[in-house]
Design a protein around this motif. Structure first.
Motif, PDB file in Angstrom:
ATOM      1  N   ASN A  86     -31.573  19.698  28.817  1.00  0.00           N
ATOM      2  CA  ASN A  86     -32.865  19.424  28.194  1.00  0.00           C
ATOM      3  C   ASN A  86     -32.772  19.382  26.677  1.00  0.00           C
ATOM      4  OD1 ASN A  86     -34.406  19.012  30.423  1.00  0.00           O
ATOM      5  ND2 ASN A  86     -35.046  21.151  30.626  1.00  0.00           N
TER       6      ASN A  86
ATOM      7  N   ALA B   6     -34.926  14.051  37.768  1.00  0.00           N
ATOM      8  CA  ALA B   6     -35.614  14.037  36.480  1.00  0.00           C
ATOM      9  C   ALA B   6     -35.712  12.611  35.935  1.00  0.00           C
ATOM     10  CB  ALA B   6     -34.905  14.942  35.485  1.00  0.00           C
ATOM     11  N   CYS B   7     -34.637  11.825  36.116  1.00  0.00           N
ATOM     12  CA  CYS B   7     -34.655  10.438  35.637  1.00  0.00           C
ATOM     13  C   CYS B   7     -35.694   9.621  36.397  1.00  0.00           C
ATOM     14  CB  CYS B   7     -33.290   9.788  35.787  1.00  0.00           C
ATOM     15  SG  CYS B   7     -32.097  10.416  34.600  1.00  0.00           S
TER      16      CYS B   7
ATOM     17  N   VAL C 116     -31.216  16.090  25.732  1.00  0.00           N
ATOM     18  CA  VAL C 116     -32.182  14.996  25.886  1.00  0.00           C
ATOM     19  C   VAL C 116     -33.194  15.006  24.746  1.00  0.00           C
ATOM     20  CG1 VAL C 116     -34.117  14.201  27.300  1.00  0.00           C
ATOM     21  CG2 VAL C 116     -31.942  14.768  28.364  1.00  0.00           C
TER      22      VAL C 116
ATOM     23  N   THR D 101     -38.278  10.721  38.001  1.00  0.00           N
ATOM     24  CA  THR D 101     -39.620  11.207  37.666  1.00  0.00           C
ATOM     25  C   THR D 101     -40.076  10.654  36.325  1.00  0.00           C
ATOM     26  OG1 THR D 101     -39.146  13.243  38.851  1.00  0.00           O
ATOM     27  CG2 THR D 101     -41.030  13.277  37.386  1.00  0.00           C
ATOM     28  N   ALA D 102     -39.159  10.704  35.346  1.00  0.00           N
ATOM     29  CA  ALA D 102     -39.516  10.214  34.017  1.00  0.00           C
ATOM     30  C   ALA D 102     -39.845   8.728  34.082  1.00  0.00           C
ATOM     31  CB  ALA D 102     -38.378  10.470  33.038  1.00  0.00           C
TER      32      ALA D 102
ATOM     33  N   GLY E 281     -42.312  10.343  28.935  1.00  0.00           N
ATOM     34  CA  GLY E 281     -41.050  10.304  29.673  1.00  0.00           C
ATOM     35  C   GLY E 281     -40.270  11.596  29.506  1.00  0.00           C
TER      36      GLY E 281
ATOM     37  N   PHE F   9     -39.227  14.448  32.218  1.00  0.00           N
ATOM     38  CA  PHE F   9     -37.824  14.775  32.441  1.00  0.00           C
ATOM     39  C   PHE F   9     -37.594  16.281  32.334  1.00  0.00           C
ATOM     40  CE2 PHE F   9     -33.464  15.554  31.357  1.00  0.00           C
ATOM     41  CZ  PHE F   9     -32.761  14.656  32.131  1.00  0.00           C
TER      42      PHE F   9
END
Lengths: 353, 556
Positions: free
Chosen positions: B529, B348-349, B532, B351-352, B477, B481
């Motif tokens: 999530n 996820a990091c 975040v 990808t973001a 972003g 994520f």
């Protein structure tokens, strides 16, 4: 004086639509030229072609004896101010003005000095650290001007720079920009749809309509010697009449015969007369005197605009006249008052349709 | 016109992004299309695969099933979301902020988690199974309820936007003309929100028809297209047939996409910058009804997520209801253990981070550069494509393309990189549109001013465009994520034993009958999530404000 910029035979197509039709003109060094015209006449396109933001379909542009027709904008020598000002909102006034100074590896002191100089020039020294959102419209406008002038460009382009401002601010800035331009002597092209702006600021006006130049000349010339009906109508207010030729110096409007000082060539023609050239006549022996009725009086302050229904021989017609307010009040002229007006032979101008 | 250095740089960067999108999207899609017309030995056989597909009634029936659940869900979700959005924008009820936050919860969890929750609520050992009056939750009923939960926030966001653009001046005009509320609703509210509602309907339709997690978990014997793709590939190793079903699945998604784009284009025309925001009046009865309605929906959402939370904490359902963290001992189960959770965070990091860079740069060139018009148009079209491609299809296409022995990019197969590339591509379009919307609000003359001041475009980009766009950049972003954490469909074919992911673990543990641990892993994704998202809100409130002083109007 030297021709600084010359634009030759520019054509510009957007698909099938031709925005500019064979446009040519010259600008002398230090001159302030206004490109004037109604919206959609191609004036902004022309400015963008000069800047290289649009590429012309055909034609040549010469600046300072150099062919710049095909150069991208960043290789041309100009500064530009847009209608929206396009100030960078996240940069301070100082950094906006310094934006164009930084590539040449100038040291900080030189840049600071130049920024100070420009801020003084536009009278905003106190606002150096503000952001554009904290400035008034007029102040933003002046920052944009300072930013455009910062790298000392040879040509200044102004795209409707005043149209987003209040009337009062606009009048004030009009003078200020004009004075600044005169002081710096920078060759300037301004685009505007406001005839008053063009008349007050320009050394020379280029009047455009439908992608062609209708007429160019000094503000006085354009006002007093309009060549076309469009020119006469767009600049100032005017009366237009369809007329027939009778002899070289007389013509017929709605069945009435009028004398005219100009030489009449065509059989069918259009004549124009400015409202302020029409006088109320006491003396019926003068030339071109007609009787009419006041239909409407518009109070404009020092002037009063009269809408007069004039009794021509075969048909009535509406004519607009300007009178001094004092005169109307003193003579007790009101709606439906009968008046005689004179359309003096020297005031009648023949224009192309 | 001659090209300047800026033009060459622009061409260079557009080419790089273009090549990336070709590799990540166009080539794999070509691979899957060609696979569908080949036999097992890779020889072209025309439409033979399609013939055998359409002569198999069991498979063809899935088309009806898919359309059925998609359309029913679409109708229910749009109705519910419209009223909810109407309450949020046009009433003065209390608790709007809380209702809105609750409504967004489904975005933070993998879609299949709602299926798992429904099993606990209405399944064979469910708490409320009597409420179904003998009907089975396994099948269309379960799928539709779960899909409504999953698609609700997506529809809500679009409709809220559509309703809030309603011009206050129109409402004032209606009032002055003494229009009754009902008439105002039909002549002012509905027309201005129409395109938003249509757009939301298509989004919901596409989400449902391409979703595979929910029908996989709760569909029982009720087959849908997306599950068929999965079964053909994973169950029967019949890649060619998987490709055929994928192509069939693309059609409705593509159709929805095309219609939506046409509708969206019309939407732009009614949005003017001069519109004034409408402030609703107080109306006690109406506000109360809306409050009750929103409470009802919120309870539904909280029940589903709360059930999962409870199920994940119960030691052994339904026999030992003491609370413990037993189900969170993922290392004791199949499915990748805690490593899969950490992998998901890493994925996820990445990808973001990379996704935001690629998307924002791509959108910048599409919107702001002056040169290479054709290149920009192609780039934009390619950026819009991923929306029409179901994640499962994209994942399968990646197998065909990247796993091909002759592909020099073959080394990517089975790595973290391919998961990141696939996820970025899968969620590209929405991010691209977010970036584009934000960039469109920036004066186009900035670029012109800079070039008149002889500044390279990248200076303007870094000093002006990026700082102004920071909120949108963060938004993109976060979007990447959250979706990278929850996505199953795009990655289910692509993970390896070393790159197992949390969302896939939920699927696999559920498949293996470890439903409670599956719920627990799903909740881990939710906690992450949600955290975040909260951190993001704090960042935008505190830090962004400090760095964006220039946004304030006050004169010092």
């Amino acid at each position: 004086m030297e021709q600084y910029l010359s634009v030759k035979n520019i054509n510009k197509f957007f698909g099938d639509f031709q925005a500019l039709k064979n446009v040519s003109f010259n600008v002398k060094e230090g001159e302030f030229v206004c490109i004037l015209g109604p919206s959609g006449c191609g004036k902004t396109t022309l400015l963008r072609v000069i800047a290289g933001l649009e590429s012309q379909s055909e034609g040549l542009i010469n600046q300072n004896n150099k062919d710049i027709s095909l150069l991208p904008p960043d290789q041309r020598d100009f500064g530009i101010v847009f209608q929206s000002y396009a100030l960078f909102p996240n940069l301070s006034v100082k950094n906006n003005i310094a934006f164009g100074l930084k590539t040449r590896k100038q040291n900080k002191e030189v840049i600071d000095k130049r920024v100070d100089e420009l801020l003084k020039l536009v009278g905003l020294s106190d606002h150096i650290d503000k952001f554009s959102s904290q400035l008034s419209g007029g102040e933003q406008q002046r920052v944009a001007l300072a930013r455009a002038l910062a790298p000392s460009p040879g040509l200044l382009l102004l795209d409707e720079p005043l149209s987003a401002l209040d009337a009062k601010v606009r009048q004030h800035l009009r003078l200020e920009i004009k004075n600044l331009q005169r002081k710096l002597g920078v060759t300037t092209i301004m685009v505007t749809h406001d005839q008053e702006e063009a008349l007050t600021m320009a050394d020379r006006i280029i009047l455009m309509n439908n992608g062609v130049i209708e007429q160019e000349g000094s503000p006085q010339d354009l006002y007093s010697k309009p060549k076309t009906a469009f020119s006469a109508n767009f600049i100032g207010t005017t009366n237009l009449f369809k007329a027939k030729k009778i002899s070289q110096n007389s013509l017929e409007i709605n069945g009435s015969t009028l004398e005219c000082n100009e030489n009449i060539e065509d059989d069918l023609l259009t004549v124009t007369i400015r409202p302020e050239d029409i006088k109320i006549s006491q003396n019926d022996n003068e030339k071109n005197i007609f009787k009419g009725t006041i239909k409407e009086l518009e109070f404009l302050g020092s002037n009063i605009r009269g809408h007069i229904e004039v009794n021509f021989e075969s048909e009535k017609a509406n004519v607009i006249c300007n009178f001094a307010s004092e005169y109307i009040l003193n003579n007790n002229i009101q709606n439906n008052s009968a008046v005689s007006i004179s359309l003096q032979p020297r005031a009648l101008k023949i224009v192309k349709t | 016109m001659k090209k300047s250095r800026d033009d060459y740089l622009t061409i260079f960067f557009i080419s790089i992004i273009g090549i990336y999108i070709f590799i990540a999207l166009a080539f794999p899609m070509y691979a899957i299309l060609s696979k569908s017309v080949e036999n097992k030995d890779g020889i072209f056989i025309g439409f033979e695969n399609y013939q055998s597909y359409f002569s198999n009634p069991a498979l063809v029936y899935s088309i009806y099933n898919s359309l059925f659940v998609s359309i029913i869900t679409m109708v229910i979700t749009i109705t519910l979301a419209f009223i909810f959005a109407y309450a949020l924008t046009k009433s003065r009820m209390a608790g709007k902020g809380i209702f809105r936050s609750i409504a967004m919860i489904p975005i933070l969890v993998p879609s299949l988690l709602s299926g798992i929750s429904l099993i606990y609520l209405f399944g064979k050992q469910g708490i409320f199974r009597e409420l179904l009056m003998g009907y089975e939750i396994y099948g269309p009923i379960g799928i539709i309820i779960a899909e409504v939960f999953y698609t609700f926030p997506h529809a809500l966001l679009i409709i809220i936007t559509a309703l809030s653009i309603g011009d206050a001046r129109l409402y004032e005009a209606a009032k002055v003309l003494r229009s009754k509320p009902i008439r105002t609703f039909f002549t002012v509210t509905l027309p201005s929100a129409k395109y938003g509602v249509i757009s939301a309907a298509f989004v919901v339709f596409t989400l449902v028809i391409t979703d595979f997690g929910i029908p996989k978990v709760i569909g029982g014997q009720f087959n849908v297209l997306a599950v068929d793709v999965y079964k053909q590939v994973i169950g029967q190793q019949n890649f060619e047939m998987g490709a055929v079903v994928s192509v069939v699945l693309i059609f409705p998604a593509l159709l929805a996409f095309v219609v939506d784009r046409i509708v969206q284009r019309k939407q732009v025309a009614i949005l003017t910058s001069r519109s004034v925001v409408h402030e609703p009046n107080k109306n006690k009865n109406f506000d109360t009804i809306m409050f009750i309605y929103c409470s009802f929906i919120s309870v539904f959402i909280l029940t589903i997520i709360g059930m999962c939370l409870y199920a994940s904490l119960v030691t052994f359902w339904p026999y030992n209801l003491t609370l413990s963290l037993t189900n969170y001992q993922f290392d004791l189960m199949d499915g990748g253990g805690w490593d899969s959770y950490y992998n998901s965070i890493r994925m996820a990091c990445y990808t973001a981070f990379f996704g935001t860079i690629v998307v924002f740069a791509g959108a910048y060139f599409v919107e702001k550069s002056r040169s290479v018009k054709t290149g920009r148009t192609i780039l934009h079209l390619l950026s819009m494509m991923p929306m029409a491609i179901p994640g499962l299809v994209l994942g399968l296409a990646y197998i065909f393309f990247f796993n091909h022995p002759d592909n020099p990019l073959n080394f990517l197969y089975g790595t973290m990189a391919i998961l990141v590339i696939c996820t970025i591509t899968h969620f590209y379009t929405v991010s691209h549109l977010t970036a584009l919307t934000s960039l469109k609000q920036i004066d186009n003359e900035f670029e012109h001013v800079s070039s008149s001041l002889k500044q390279p475009f990248y200076k303007t980009f870094f000093k002006v465009t990026v700082p102004i766009s920071l909120p949108a950049i963060f938004e993109i972003g976060i979007y990447f994520f959250v979706n990278a954490m929850t996505t199953v469909s795009a990655v289910v074919f692509l993970y390896s034993s070393k790159t197992n992911l949390a969302s896939v673990a939920v699927l696999n543990m559920d498949d293996a009958g470890d439903i409670a641990p599956a719920a627990a892993m799903g909740m881990m994704i939710f906690y992450t999530n949600a955290a975040v998202r909260i951190v993001y809100v704090l960042i935008t409130k505190k830090i962004l404000v400090r760095f964006q002083k220039w946004r304030t109007k006050t004169t010092s």
